[in-house]
Write a protein that holds these residues in place. Structure first.
Motif, PDB file in Angstrom:
ATOM      1  N   ILE A  67      -1.430   8.501  -0.644  1.00  0.00           N
ATOM      2  CA  ILE A  67      -1.525   9.571  -1.632  1.00  0.00           C
ATOM      3  C   ILE A  67      -2.262  10.745  -0.998  1.00  0.00           C
ATOM      4  O   ILE A  67      -3.061  10.572  -0.084  1.00  0.00           O
ATOM      5  N   ASP A  68      -2.000  11.946  -1.504  1.00  0.00           N
ATOM      6  CA  ASP A  68      -2.683  13.127  -0.985  1.00  0.00           C
ATOM      7  C   ASP A  68      -4.002  13.332  -1.734  1.00  0.00           C
ATOM      8  O   ASP A  68      -4.357  12.560  -2.626  1.00  0.00           O
ATOM      9  N   GLY A  69      -4.718  14.358  -1.373  1.00  0.00           N
ATOM     10  CA  GLY A  69      -6.020  14.630  -1.982  1.00  0.00           C
ATOM     11  C   GLY A  69      -5.952  14.866  -3.477  1.00  0.00           C
ATOM     12  O   GLY A  69      -6.810  14.413  -4.232  1.00  0.00           O
ATOM     13  N   SER A 107       0.833  -1.201   0.000  1.00  0.00           N
ATOM     14  CA  SER A 107       0.000   0.000   0.000  1.00  0.00           C
ATOM     15  C   SER A 107       0.864   1.247   0.000  1.00  0.00           C
ATOM     16  O   SER A 107       1.957   1.265   0.564  1.00  0.00           O
ATOM     17  N   LEU A 127      -6.637  10.188  -9.671  1.00  0.00           N
ATOM     18  CA  LEU A 127      -6.952   8.776  -9.912  1.00  0.00           C
ATOM     19  C   LEU A 127      -8.446   8.565 -10.127  1.00  0.00           C
ATOM     20  O   LEU A 127      -8.854   7.773 -10.985  1.00  0.00           O
ATOM     21  N   LEU A 128      -9.278   9.268  -9.360  1.00  0.00           N
ATOM     22  CA  LEU A 128     -10.729   9.140  -9.526  1.00  0.00           C
ATOM     23  C   LEU A 128     -11.157   9.569 -10.924  1.00  0.00           C
ATOM     24  O   LEU A 128     -11.937   8.877 -11.586  1.00  0.00           O
ATOM     25  N   LEU A 166      -5.475  11.548  -5.172  1.00  0.00           N
ATOM     26  CA  LEU A 166      -6.730  10.789  -5.151  1.00  0.00           C
ATOM     27  C   LEU A 166      -7.688  11.317  -6.209  1.00  0.00           C
ATOM     28  O   LEU A 166      -8.280  10.541  -6.964  1.00  0.00           O
TER      29      LEU A 166
END
Length: 51
Positions: free
Chosen positions: A16-18, A13, A24-25, A21
């Motif tokens: 990651i920061d915001g 694992s 990636l979304l 994220l």
């Protein structure tokens, strides 16, 4: 056997920061919706070709 495989994934694992994220979304289309499509136009060189 499933629990052993699952534990292998947990060891790999990463955090990651915001911003990471959100990127990636959007990249994977999770939790996002297309609001509009933009047409990108380019010059048709065949139209202007001198034959």
């Amino acid at each position: 056997m499933q629990s052993r495989t699952f534990s292998i994934f947990l060891r790999e694992s990463i955090l990651i920061d915001g911003d990471g994220l959100a990127e990636l979304l959007v990249e994977h289309g999770v939790g996002v919706r297309k609001s509009r499509t933009i047409a990108v136009k380019r010059i048709d060189e065949d139209y202007f070709a001198d034959d």
